[in-house]
Design an enzyme around this catalytic site. Structure first.
Site, PDB file in Angstrom:
ATOM      1  NE  ARG A   1      -3.489  -2.267   2.842  1.00  0.00           N
ATOM      2  CZ  ARG A   1      -3.196  -3.414   3.445  1.00  0.00           C
ATOM      3  NH1 ARG A   1      -1.985  -3.586   3.972  1.00  0.00           N
ATOM      4  NH2 ARG A   1      -4.091  -4.384   3.537  1.00  0.00           N
TER       5      ARG A   1
ATOM      6  CE  LYS B   1      -6.288  -0.763   4.779  1.00  0.00           C
ATOM      7  NZ  LYS B   1      -7.548  -0.912   3.995  1.00  0.00           N
TER       8      LYS B   1
ATOM      9  CG  HIS C   1      -5.092   0.599  -3.742  1.00  0.00           C
ATOM     10  ND1 HIS C   1      -4.303   0.391  -2.623  1.00  0.00           N
ATOM     11  CD2 HIS C   1      -6.105  -0.300  -3.656  1.00  0.00           C
ATOM     12  CE1 HIS C   1      -4.821  -0.584  -1.897  1.00  0.00           C
ATOM     13  NE2 HIS C   1      -5.908  -1.034  -2.500  1.00  0.00           N
TER      14      HIS C   1
ATOM     15  NE  ARG D   1      -2.943  -3.769  -1.145  1.00  0.00           N
ATOM     16  CZ  ARG D   1      -2.470  -4.625  -0.249  1.00  0.00           C
ATOM     17  NH1 ARG D   1      -1.171  -4.851  -0.192  1.00  0.00           N
ATOM     18  NH2 ARG D   1      -3.282  -5.246   0.577  1.00  0.00           N
TER      19      ARG D   1
ATOM     20  CG  HIS E   1      -5.984  -9.356   1.605  1.00  0.00           C
ATOM     21  ND1 HIS E   1      -6.213  -9.761   0.304  1.00  0.00           N
ATOM     22  CD2 HIS E   1      -5.868  -7.999   1.552  1.00  0.00           C
ATOM     23  CE1 HIS E   1      -6.232  -8.720  -0.495  1.00  0.00           C
ATOM     24  NE2 HIS E   1      -6.021  -7.638   0.234  1.00  0.00           N
TER      25      HIS E   1
ATOM     26  CE1 TYR F   1      -6.502  -7.773  -6.526  1.00  0.00           C
ATOM     27  CE2 TYR F   1      -6.599  -8.891  -4.413  1.00  0.00           C
ATOM     28  CZ  TYR F   1      -6.405  -7.741  -5.156  1.00  0.00           C
ATOM     29  OH  TYR F   1      -6.127  -6.562  -4.519  1.00  0.00           O
TER      30      TYR F   1
END
Length: 312
Positions: free
Chosen positions: A164, A187, A255, A258, A281, A290
């Protein structure tokens, strides 16, 4: 102000002034909220056959709000589910203001549920577009050589490591020169180990060789023109400028690199679990989106190339 008998239209103006002066929303956002609010009040007044007062706004029923959403979903310019959801969000914001600032709650609004929205697929760029974007900073006539090298290094981290923007810009001087892997805290303070490709290391080394500032080990690695830490906004503006020069679509954002990292890995045979780990994730279901992108790409290639795809 709570003791004054306002009309609903006057209460709407008070909400918009609050958004403009206290929340400092952009003119474009204010225009959108004003449009939604005016349509909402006008519908309610048509429905009830009278000019609504502030007090009457507290008696709005869930059925009336649903009827307004149904009205916006029909007609000459029907709203899609996502736009309807945004309309309901604005209506909720208006009523929240009436409750907090004008002592006029509308309790039935809690019973209204928004439309189901199908999650949007990520929008990656192609491999050629990604390569072009990474090479273009070197051709930027307005950038100093060290700035061009910096932009290329940042974009290489986004596409080559799947970082990110915030993760790339959080790297410190102590972490460069880059090794074979990077320890990234993403995150939710989730830590992951990301392999560093030779091309990414080379881009970072080129930036370090030209960097005109002396940094302490804990300082952010990537610097702005005057020496301060590089901001996400600069990266976004840089990509916007580069994509304009290359004629790339608007979906070409930092983004998107990514997204492209994940999609291109999947297309090359990487498994979802590995991609999940590389992206950081928490849930595999987040990574599974994806597969939709890759299936879409395969179907597009099939339709373009298969002799029977046209139905002939």
């Amino acid at each position: 102000m709570a003791g004054v008998e306002l009309t609903a239209a006057e209460a709407l103006l008070a909400w918009l002034e609050h958004l403009a002066h206290e929340r400092r929303l952009s003119p474009r956002t204010l225009e959108a909220y004003g449009h939604i609010g005016r349509l909402y009040v006008a519908f309610l007044e048509r429905h009830r056959g009278e000019t609504l007062t502030l007090k009457a706004m507290g008696t709005i029923t869930a059925a009336e709000v649903r009827a307004h959403l149904a009205d916006r979903r029909s007609g000459d310019h029907p709203l899609a589910a996502r736009s309807l959801s945004q309309t309901l969000s604005a209506v909720r914001g208006f009523h929240a203001f009436l409750d907090r600032r004008l002592d006029t709650p509308a309790p039935q609004l809690a019973q209204v549920r928004g439309p189901r929205i199908k999650p949007a697929l990520p929008r990656p760029v192609s491999e050629d577009q990604a390569r072009g974007l990474l090479a273009e900073p070197d051709a930027d006539p307005d950038a100093e050589p060290w700035e061009a090298a910096r932009d290329r290094a940042v974009l290489s981290l986004l596409y080559g490591c799947g970082l990110r923007i915030s993760e790339a810009l959080s790297l410190t001087r102590a972490e460069a020169p880059l090794g074979d892997t990077l320890r990234i805290v993403g995150k939710g303070s989730k830590t992951r180990i990301v392999p560093v490709l030779p091309a990414v290391r080379s881009a970072a080394d080129a930036y370090l060789a030209l960097l005109p500032f002396i940094l302490q080990p804990a300082d952010p690695l990537f610097r702005a023109r005057r020496g301060g830490p590089l901001s996400p906004r600069h990266v976004q503006a840089s990509v916007q400028r580069l994509r304009g020069r290359l004629g790339l679509p608007e979906r070409t954002t930092p983004h998107a690199l990514r997204h492209s990292f994940a999609t291109h890995l999947l297309g090359a045979g990487a498994d979802l679990r590995s991609i999940q780990e590389l992206l950081g994730h928490a849930s595999l279901s987040t990574t599974q989106k994806y597969t939709g992108v890759d299936a879409e790409r395969l179907l597009s290639a099939y339709s373009a190339a298969h002799p029977r795809a046209s139905g002939a």
